[in-house]
Design a protein around this motif. Sequence first.
Motif, PDB file in Angstrom:
ATOM      1  N   SER A 143       0.831  -1.200   0.000  1.00 16.85           N
ATOM      2  CA  SER A 143       0.000   0.000   0.000  1.00 16.85           C
ATOM      3  C   SER A 143       0.873   1.260   0.000  1.00 16.85           C
ATOM      4  CB  SER A 143      -0.923   0.011   1.226  1.00 16.85           C
ATOM      5  OG  SER A 143      -1.793  -1.093   1.201  1.00 16.85           O
ATOM      6  N   ALA A 196      -7.317  -3.788   1.284  1.00 13.24           N
ATOM      7  CA  ALA A 196      -6.912  -2.657   0.442  1.00 13.24           C
ATOM      8  C   ALA A 196      -7.701  -2.674  -0.858  1.00 13.24           C
ATOM      9  CB  ALA A 196      -5.414  -2.713   0.159  1.00 13.24           C
ATOM     10  N   SER A 236      -7.726  -1.040  -5.123  1.00 16.65           N
ATOM     11  CA  SER A 236      -6.848  -0.514  -6.173  1.00 16.65           C
ATOM     12  C   SER A 236      -7.691  -0.014  -7.342  1.00 16.65           C
ATOM     13  CB  SER A 236      -5.890  -1.612  -6.655  1.00 16.65           C
ATOM     14  OG  SER A 236      -5.047  -1.125  -7.683  1.00 16.65           O
ATOM     15  N   PHE A 244      -2.004   0.060  -4.438  1.00 18.41           N
ATOM     16  CA  PHE A 244      -3.097  -0.174  -3.487  1.00 18.41           C
ATOM     17  C   PHE A 244      -3.266   0.992  -2.526  1.00 18.41           C
ATOM     18  CE2 PHE A 244      -2.175  -4.607  -4.691  1.00 18.41           C
ATOM     19  CZ  PHE A 244      -3.468  -5.074  -4.896  1.00 18.41           C
ATOM     20  N   GLU A 245      -4.536   1.193  -2.154  1.00 18.49           N
ATOM     21  CA  GLU A 245      -4.879   2.151  -1.094  1.00 18.49           C
ATOM     22  C   GLU A 245      -5.323   1.333   0.124  1.00 18.49           C
ATOM     23  OE1 GLU A 245      -8.359   5.371   0.093  1.00 18.49           O
ATOM     24  OE2 GLU A 245      -8.024   4.905  -2.046  1.00 18.49           O
ATOM     25  N   PHE A 246      -4.634   1.523   1.233  1.00 20.30           N
ATOM     26  CA  PHE A 246      -4.941   0.759   2.437  1.00 20.30           C
ATOM     27  C   PHE A 246      -6.256   1.247   3.061  1.00 20.30           C
ATOM     28  CE2 PHE A 246      -4.453   0.010   7.074  1.00 20.30           C
ATOM     29  CZ  PHE A 246      -4.393  -1.377   7.039  1.00 20.30           C
TER      30      PHE A 246
END
Length: 833
Positions: free
Chosen positions: A419, A447, A449, A465-467
């Motif tokens: 992330s 996460a 994406s 990725f965004e956590f």
Amino acid sequence: MNYNIPSHLIGLSEEELAQSRSQFGYNEVEKSKSAKWYQMLLDILKEPMLILLIAVSIIYLIVGNYSEALFMLGAIIAVSAISFYQDNRSKKALEALEKLNEPLSLVIRNKQVLSIPTHEIAVGDLSIIEEGKMINADGKIVHSNDFSVIEASLTGESYSIFKSKDTEDRNVYSGTLVASGLAVFEVEKIGANTKIGAIGKSIKDIEAEISPLQIQITKFVKGMAVIGVVVFLMVWVFSYFQTGSIINSLLAGLTLAMSVLPEEIPVAFTTFMALGAWKLMREGVIIKRSNVVETLGSTTVICTDKTGTITENSMHLKQLYDFKSDKIYDDKDFNEPILNEIISYSMWSSEPVPFDPMEKTIHKVYEETQTVDLRPQFKLFHEYPLEGKPPMMTHVFKNENGELIIAAKGAPEAIISVSNLSDNQLLTLRTQFKTLGQQGFRVLGVAKSIFTGEQFPEKQQDLEFEFLGFTIFYDPPKKGINDVFQKIYHAGIKVKVITGDNADTTHAIAAQAGIINEAPAVNGTEIMACGKEELVVLSNKTSLFTRMFPEAKLEVVKALKQNGEIVAMLGDGVNDAPALKSAHIGVAMGNKGTEIAKAAASLVITNDDLDKLIIGIEAGRRIYANLKKAIQYIISIHIPIILTVSIPLFLDWIFPNIFTPVHVIFLELVMGPTCSIVYENEPMEKNTMLLKPRKLTDTFLNWKELSISIIQGLVITIGVLFAYQFTVNNGGDEEKTRAVVFTTLIFSNILLSYVNRSFYYSIFETFMNKNSLLFGVTTAVLVFLMIILYVPAVSEFFKLSALNFNELIFAGVVSIVSVGWFEIYKFLKRQKS
């Protein structure tokens, strides 16, 4: 369970099912025919003891001793009946073991998902298969999610192959195992027509490996048989030179041969193992091979998985950590709008048709908290399977408008490492999930994406990725698990926890379950980096093995075996299979265990209760101890029979043929049930589970134990021969002497069976251990003895005379002295310990 099967998959209707069944039949292969009763009887008549009896009967017929011949015929019937009863009892026990509960299979019929017995699968059925299950028919995939299969049973290759309805090879085959994911396939072939059925190599054709104990017993019996042949020839020749009678000398030789041959030992071994396994099956412990019972009692290390073995595998979603608000929410707050995103992406990162307990929970929470269910609108478009060390997985869903949902979940370390996070954020999150793990929670990172290209990267880790946060599960230890581990430790058995979970969670659960741990946890990567010698040392001192993958689990089991440990490996998952197969005793869970785990294991606990393994270990120790008692009894009582037959002959005493085959076979009829039926029923001694496990390499009788049995036999011989000479010196004729000697030996036999119930506790203490069969056999033998002594026709047949009260007392006293001395030895042994 709701499998969310696509609506176009309808399955067979009732009418179509009937047509299919009529044309193709049931999904079963013709079973091998079991031996008929007359075949079993013929096998029994081939036994050396029966051959000797038949030879003696023929000789009696030749010389015109028809009453003796008739008795020997009766003896043949009696010995055959006892052997037949024992063989049939063992056979039925083994047949019961083979009838492992038939696995159930899932099929779609009339749009309904049904669970049916596997033999009811029909051609045309839509069969659902999922991770850890065995495929039970041949067919073609029509729907799948993240599906891979291991076809080692057909190809010999142990790697998994990914398949779907779009791959070039979309065939699945009966007998192969699902490594990951889920698939629906249309059944094309069943039973003998499947690929594995055509090969025709049933598992029943594979000979079971002979255990060390079996080898030792076989060698011992063969050795005694050779001695019997040599002694028979010596006695025959010696007697012939003395008497000049071929027939009489042949009878003398055969009498001694019958007394030497320990045919009860292999019968006792088979009976003990088969009935032991059968009794365990009634307790909910299914033994696939009866000789595993022998190994159970020698277990020195139990390697256990955590989830579903130590814990309940309930996987309750206890909390959610939302990264944006930096806040942990309890389950009562899951309806908060701020949590919609993490709940949704947790669900999208799971299998569309969940089979893992955590994924089932996530789907359920999604259903309960979301106002709009988007699952029908989005189809799985691309997927990255669970992989990596530590592992993660990513799913890509797509709707008709081309919108994508990309969701990932996995080990917290894996998710945060891919992330877009700052160093401070990484440090904070690591502290967060470490703290949660130390409380015993199972934590997964989530996460999302966004991807705008056309070609997805080969590795999921290459996506941006965004956590979103953590899903926080709690899987509590099973009730009573502390008591189970206390019993294991008291039995001198070590415990190793081998799990895919992280160190903090494992440490917390182990502490709650009462597992002793005095060393830092070791993870799978560290295991694989060790050399062989280093790994042996590490595996011996470490109790907690975390973040373990199949190869690492296998290496730990190998290292423990190399260190001389007898390893029982407990597991229920696909990744446990290699270690289960390698361990001395692979133990699979019956309820939550995968088919792969059950196939690899040698023992299955039907209700997943670890306490059942303790019952199995207790049974193993009891059976081994009782088998040793039976064998020691056989050795001890054979010695006075052999010497009572041979010494008067070789030393030319006044009555050289004090025993004939008639007397020896009666003693054999007493010994057979005593050693194989009575001792098998003997309860476990009270100190058995407080002793250290025996070494599997130990001989079934070491020299000390063998010498004790020999001494017992020699002392009984001295007593019997003393009774012989005392009676002769007091004017006893041959019939009176024979009666005293015979009665003394019978009394000694009975007393020995009671004294040898324990080689530590006194005869008075063992009376507290109930064994109705022992008292039953004792009563029967005494009744027969009284008939032989006091019914004139029977006494005349046995060529002995009735004994008066004083003579009976004399025989009893000699027997008590000859056998009872061993109680003094046991008393001194107890005082010393």
